[in-house]
Structures are given as structure tokens and as C-alpha cells.
Design an enzyme around this catalytic site. Structure first.
Site, PDB file in Angstrom:
ATOM      1  N   ASP A  75      60.638  32.635  17.823  1.00  0.00           N
ATOM      2  CA  ASP A  75      60.997  33.781  18.638  1.00  0.00           C
ATOM      3  C   ASP A  75      59.728  34.531  19.025  1.00  0.00           C
ATOM      4  OD1 ASP A  75      62.617  35.939  19.733  1.00  0.00           O
ATOM      5  OD2 ASP A  75      62.129  37.036  17.893  1.00  0.00           O
ATOM      6  N   ASP A 134      59.460  38.392  20.682  1.00  0.00           N
ATOM      7  CA  ASP A 134      59.463  39.815  20.342  1.00  0.00           C
ATOM      8  C   ASP A 134      59.943  40.042  18.913  1.00  0.00           C
ATOM      9  OD1 ASP A 134      58.921  41.406  22.999  1.00  0.00           O
ATOM     10  OD2 ASP A 134      60.290  39.783  23.543  1.00  0.00           O
ATOM     11  N   ASP A 158      63.656  37.184  14.089  1.00  0.00           N
ATOM     12  CA  ASP A 158      63.799  38.460  13.389  1.00  0.00           C
ATOM     13  C   ASP A 158      65.092  39.191  13.693  1.00  0.00           C
ATOM     14  OD1 ASP A 158      62.781  39.078  16.117  1.00  0.00           O
ATOM     15  OD2 ASP A 158      62.895  41.129  15.369  1.00  0.00           O
TER      16      ASP A 158
END
Length: 242
Positions: free
Chosen positions: A16, A18, A194
Site C-alpha cells: 500500500d 498512503d 495500514d
């Protein structure tokens, strides 16, 4: 000292952007990419014979801007897929939400000037990081809109944001699609993210016999994760030199 997880030599990395590779910014266009990150990802990709992909909710054009290195990328939660740096973009036919939905959302944000809308190719994101008190209000509106066409659209929760997105694509479909073809096929998938939107990708990696890791639990911060990637790259480089 924290014990970090390990990655197999035949890993396929799905990362991922961001909140994982870089710290979350107040606005998507304000994100800061460490200058050594793109070349690090490029070296890792070479060690893995190209089996490294950035899997993000951002459009491919933004990923290419922030991470210009030659690595595979999946944008818009898998709605746009580029298996190889020089490959064509694969985009399935997807519905786009009615213009009235965005207009109603825009009208609501006028009561919360710090909130803003990020447009996507087949949806939009309502960010309320700077107006946290509006989170539930925005959720209620967007849930009511998606309920008008639940077979075509879903509402994804994210970190201080809500995203209206088409059904049929996700970070799980991105992982599954990439794993079906070289250079990813036959490797052990390792997905690191996240956010809630990353959980589908983590689960897809686990179901394929690999590893799904939540950044906060496995590493701590994006800085810790970047340090882990640098150590992993050094390990792979040493293995090739041996």
C-alpha cells in the site's frame, strides 16, 4: 528492539502507499515521498524479477507521479492495473455513481469547510480529517446514497475518509489478478497495508498461501517499514552476490 517479520526469498511484494510506504498527509496532494524510496523500490523489484506491486486506492497517474520508478502498480483499488512498468493499463468496465450523488455530497460539505472531496475515475472520496466531528454525518449520507444502488456500489471506510467505489474490484482482486501471471505467479504473496481498505488484500495474500501484514502491528510506522524494506533489499543483494 522490535522483532520484525521476515519475507521469503521468493516473495511477491504487494505494498500500500498512503500510511504504509509514506506518512498520511492532511491532503492527498501534500504527501511527502522520501527521495530514496523510489530507487529502493526499483532495486527490490529487480531482486524479485519484477514481483513487486504498489496496490493503492489512488489513481495510477498519481502513483506514477509520486513513485516514478519502474514497478508494477494497481490503482483505484484494483480498477486500474499495470502488471509491468511498460505494460498496458487493464481497466474493467465499471459503473460510475450518478452525478447527483456527488452534488448532494458537495452540498453537505459546505457545512464543514475543512472537509473536501477527492474525485476518482469511478467514484469519489469524502475526506474529513480536518473536520472529524462530521464523520458520522458524512457516513449517514453516503450510506443512504449507496443504498440506492447497492448492487453496483459500496461504501469503503478509510482513515478519516469515506469512499464510494464500484463493486467488483478491490485490493483482493488486484492481488489475485497479479498472482495469476508472471512475474508474480508461483511466488509467496506478502501484502502490507495500514487501513481497512487493505484488509481484503491481506486476506487474499493469506488465502494464496502467503502473508498479510497490518503495518501498525507488524512494523509500527511507515518509517520503520521503509527501514525494513531497506534491510530486505540489502539481504536480497547479498544473496545475489554470494
Amino acid at each position: 528492539m522490535q522483532d520484525f517479520p521476515t519475507a521469503p526469498d521468493n516473495a511477491a511484494l504487494f505494498l500500500d502507499f498512503d500510511g504504509t510506504l509514506v506518512e498520511i498527509a492532511e491532503r492527498p496532494d501534500a504527501v511527502r515521498v522520501p527521495p530514496d524510496l523510489p530507487p529502493l523500490l526499483e532495486r527490490l523489484s529487480r531482486h524479485l524479477d519484477g514481483a513487486l506491486a504498489i496496490v493503492s486506492g489512488r489513481p495510477l497517474a498519481e502513483l506514477d507521479h509520486f513513485l516514478p520508478g519502474p514497478v508494477a502498480k494497481a490503482g483505484n483499488h484494483g480498477a486500474a492495473l499495470r502488471r509491468r512498468p511498460d505494460g498496458a493499463v487493464e481497466s474493467p468496465a465499471l459503473a460510475s455513481p450518478p452525478a447527483a450523488w456527488r452534488a448532494r455530497t458537495q452540498a453537505l460539505t459546505e457545512a464543514f469547510p475543512s472537509a473536501f472531496i477527492e474525485d476518482k475515475a469511478h467514484g469519489f472520496v469524502l475526506h474529513y480529517r480536518q473536520a472529524p466531528e462530521a464523520g458520522a454525518v458524512f457516513r449517514d449520507l453516503l450510506e443512504s446514497l449507496v443504498a440506492e444502488a447497492p448492487e453496483h456500489f459500496a461504501l469503503l471506510p478509510a482513515r478519516m475518509a469515506w469512499e464510494v467505489t464500484p463493486r467488483g474490484v478491490s485490493k483482493a482482486t488486484a492481488v489475485t489478478s497479479l498472482m495469476a501471471h508472471p512475474p508474480f505467479a508461483g511466488r509467496v504473496p506478502v501484502f502490507v497495508g495500514d487501513d481497512v481498505t487493505d484488509e481484503a488484500g491481506m486476506q487474499a495474500a493469506r488465502e494464496a498461501g502467503g502473508i498479510g501484514l497490518r503495518l501498525q502491528d507488524a512494523f509500527g510506522t511507515p518509517g520503520d517499514f521503509r527501514a525494513w524494506l531497506a534491510a530486505l533489499e540489502a539481504r536480497y543483494a547479498q544473496g545475489r552476490a554470494a
